[in-house]
Design an enzyme around this catalytic site. Sequence first.
Site: not given
Ligand code: IVH
Length: 673
Positions: A112, A114, A116, A225, A313, A407, A410, A423, A429
Amino acid sequence: MDSLKQRLEELRQIIRRHDEWYYVHNRSEISDAEYDKIFRDLQDLEQQFPDLVSVDSPTQRVGGAPLPQFQKIQHEFPLLSLDSEMTEDSVRTFDERVRRELDQAHVDYSAEPKFDGLSIELTYDQGVFVRGATRGDGTIGEDVTHNLRTIRTLPLKLKEDTGFPSHLVVRGEVFIKLHDFHQLNQRLTEAGEDTFANPRNAASGALRQLDPQVTAKRSLTLTCYDFMNEGEEKPAVHFDAVSSLESWGLPIPLLRQHCPSIKEALDFHREMAEQRDSLPYEIDGVVIKVNRFEWQAQLGEKSRSPRWAIAYKFPARKELTTVRAIAVSVGRTGALTPIAMLDPVDIGGVTVSRASLHNMEEVARKDVRVGDTVKVERAGDVIPDIVERVEVAGEQRTDPFVPPDQCPVCQSHTIQEGPVLYCAGQTVCSAQLKGSLEHYVSKGAMNIDGLGKQTIAQFVDEGLVKDLADLYVLTKEQLLELEGFAEKSATQLVEGLEKSKQAALPRFLIGLGIRHVGTHTAKVLAQQYGSLGNIQKASKSELQAIHEIGPEIAASVESFFQEDRNLQVIQRMQDLGVHVEEIEVVAESSQKPFIGKSFVLTGTLEGMSREEAKEKIETLGGRVMSSVSKKTDYAVAGADAGSKLEKAQSLNVKVLNESEFRALLSENSPSPL
Ligand code: IVH
């Protein structure tokens, strides 16, 4: 040994300090990549010398401390963090370890994005949302139930008769979409308040508001998730468990994938990295999880993170570097923009050696000086930005940056207008002239092909073009004498210029580069006045009477057309054959066919976000209300429309499906530019 102990303690201190900044104050002093590196250094050392691991080491904890103002909540299940990996090799090593420990030749994964944002835990009892908490330190979090309830995508009740467990604990991420983030920052700027450096900080700030009303205005969103508790209803694999969450009405990641082996998970990471910049929200990697719950349990957990999942990451997009100089560039409006010249630094695969500081006020506010260490961010296709200056212990700073009084191009004197320094040498200019020519020929304005930045610079530097009108005096013979022109390119350019002589009024207005007159305003002016001559004659108060034209735009338009030099150039363009087409004037009310009409939106529209739908309705003069009443004119029902649709039907309110709504919009929209 002593120095080793000292080193360990030093690393722990650094991490604790940054954790506090990050988790408690929503700020970070170092880049994620740097933080991860320090954390890994500590982990590695502790692994080599397990006897020296202390119970209070950050590696033994799950996160930072909760804020004191909120009620504390003990999590039913610890909210673990994830180990980060940065390279394909280390992900393969993870897979090898997993397969070895499980004694399996093949292990499948669920991958999935990640997200932010901020991790949260949601509890549903008998299908009703009863509690929500932030992660806090992983064991104890903060009760943010009231704030979470304001999130539109969070169901307060799960879908009836879908077989959800009577007690359900779900983990997910709260985040803010980029569009909403930019709008929020714009609102804050307008209100004279501090803006957020990134969407994550904005989401965190919103979720930690003590007043849910404020949270509600910040358009947070949610994805789930993880299905955390055990139960008969829980499928055998993670991928199906997330599908169950969806069937019960919870929002889940759209872009997820079942991966028969690690290879597919690596492919998914590559795909996500490619899509990253075009997604409407920020992701910072891909989470790869062993799919089978039985295997997850067998692999178990460390104190801080599971042994069955990792975060792979993306390369960090924020890095630290040093300011070598502060240069000043001059744009077409004469605005002087300070630009930080940096020690080149690789940010997510792109070498960055300059970043915009936007205006003089911003340099002062961020107090950036030559020699400073700064945090630089590259977000999508946006120009790199200096997020903030980072204080370095014991540094000797140079003097503050002084805005130039001349400026740099010019040497005319400069004038301060609000936060921006200009300017004053508008016609002399060359930087402004180059900028205005580039703007005039650009796609959004007159759309004249074959005139790039370099060609324009050549025209100006050789003295061939001194204003916009001079473009129409250029001959093929002259062009052929210039470097880079051949028969074909010279002919094409002359033809392009000739064609542009039949100019649409809005495009011509945009091309003139009047301050504050962009696409939308140009269209409004054109529709209102019909001809260039009428606009030239319009007074400030007359202009200001038009809906959508504020005092700033009105003053700018009036002063542009009061300036003799501008009028002379326009006259000369016309003498050289430029014909600005007139258009039929539309009365204001016919541009706003929805005036007096109220709409209610319900369910999900496939082709546009709710925000976009709202904007479209409002542009046409209509209003969007949150609930249906007898006075509602239209209920727009997308997929999974709920009680509002039923109410609309019971009140005999006209219901439109998505395609009917689109048809209504296009019937009523003014013709496009
Ligand atoms: S699973 C035990 N799935 O990433 C498994 N985490 O650095 C727990 N995060 O604190 C997390 N997207 O806030 C999981 N698809 C995803 C995620 C996810 C973002 C975040 C989550 C966690 C951090 C870990």
